[in-house]
Design an enzyme around this catalytic site. Sequence first.
Site, PDB file in Angstrom:
ATOM      1  N   SER A 113     -15.728  34.948  25.590  1.00  0.00           N
ATOM      2  CA  SER A 113     -15.627  34.665  27.099  1.00  0.00           C
ATOM      3  C   SER A 113     -16.388  34.962  28.109  1.00  0.00           C
ATOM      4  O   SER A 113     -17.025  35.981  27.734  1.00  0.00           O
ATOM      5  CB  SER A 113     -13.843  35.455  27.268  1.00  0.00           C
ATOM      6  OG  SER A 113     -13.806  35.279  29.187  1.00  0.00           O
ATOM      7  N   THR A 162     -11.433  35.782  30.361  1.00  0.00           N
ATOM      8  CA  THR A 162     -11.141  35.223  31.599  1.00  0.00           C
ATOM      9  C   THR A 162     -10.651  34.986  32.185  1.00  0.00           C
ATOM     10  O   THR A 162     -10.028  35.552  33.973  1.00  0.00           O
ATOM     11  CB  THR A 162     -11.728  34.430  31.857  1.00  0.00           C
ATOM     12  OG1 THR A 162     -13.664  33.529  30.777  1.00  0.00           O
ATOM     13  CG2 THR A 162     -12.514  33.175  33.049  1.00  0.00           C
ATOM     14  N   ALA A 163      -9.071  34.837  31.781  1.00  0.00           N
ATOM     15  CA  ALA A 163      -7.793  34.894  31.782  1.00  0.00           C
ATOM     16  C   ALA A 163      -7.748  35.951  32.612  1.00  0.00           C
ATOM     17  O   ALA A 163      -7.398  36.510  33.814  1.00  0.00           O
ATOM     18  CB  ALA A 163      -7.329  34.530  31.144  1.00  0.00           C
ATOM     19  N   HIS A 212      -4.953  29.205  26.281  1.00  0.00           N
ATOM     20  CA  HIS A 212      -4.822  27.474  25.671  1.00  0.00           C
ATOM     21  C   HIS A 212      -2.874  27.117  25.250  1.00  0.00           C
ATOM     22  O   HIS A 212      -2.268  26.470  26.751  1.00  0.00           O
ATOM     23  CB  HIS A 212      -4.895  27.727  24.502  1.00  0.00           C
ATOM     24  CG  HIS A 212      -5.828  29.283  23.987  1.00  0.00           C
ATOM     25  ND1 HIS A 212      -7.151  28.560  24.291  1.00  0.00           N
ATOM     26  CD2 HIS A 212      -7.032  29.902  23.242  1.00  0.00           C
ATOM     27  CE1 HIS A 212      -8.084  29.625  24.139  1.00  0.00           C
ATOM     28  NE2 HIS A 212      -7.437  30.535  23.242  1.00  0.00           N
TER      29      HIS A 212
END
Length: 286
Positions: free
Chosen positions: A55, A108-109, A152
């Site tokens: 990430s 990152t989420a 996703h």
Amino acid sequence: MKIAFSPCPNDTFTFHAWVHGLVEGAPPPEVTYADIHITNHWAIDREGPEVMKISYASLPWILDDYALIPCGGALGRGCGPLVLSADGEMTPADLAGKTVAVPSERSTAYLLFRLWAKEAVPGGVGEIKVMPFDDIMPAVRDGKVDGGLVIHEARFTYGDYGLHMLTDLGDWWEKETGHPIPLGAIVARRELADDIPRLEEWIRTSVEKAWDDPEASRAYVMEHAQEMDPEVAKAHINLYVNEFTRSLGEEGFAAVETLLGRAAEEGIVPSFDINKLRPYRGVTGE
């Protein structure tokens, strides 16, 4: 050369040509398939293969040991993480003090979620539960958590669980900054200095071959797609494999620097030398 990336369709599509010996001059890679929350920790602990998909949010922890390869990753528009709830009447402010499931605290989420929640959830959320991303939507549906941060293919399937979108963090980020969203990055250990420029060339060629003949990778993609519907896998690839996968470019680097710079200012990630984000800086002396 050892490499680790996820079994998700965008990664298997991107690396198919290299893995199957279709990239001239590239050595056959020894592949480990691992979800990104695993490779994030491998990189931070300096374990695992020399080359990994991680990430972007993990870069501040690892830039002294790993160089960012400016291709092969996932960065784009309209592909951000979603915050979901089972209650269609819930608002972002209602998450105050509530329990939210996330796929990783090094993703990152999660970084985007923290930046968004600082503005949208007065008083802040309550407990954060880390769980495999496949378990998050069932947990929200069954009332085990109040909200869920998903990534996703969940963008395409959350309605099947009767869930509702509280916010699209990608949409929020793009309106907030004008930048695309940095999601997954390819990194290589800095001691691979002599190989890193060639590595970039091999990955870029693999991407281009996948685009030239999309059918060639179909069986490989579906083999690793965890029983995903073929149309969902195709949508996943179309969303996450784009021109930024071919080359990060100035626009991509600006997005990464903005995201990680803001996160460092807020104390979400450690401070870091932003110059080390640029290709091979600290590797070749540039």
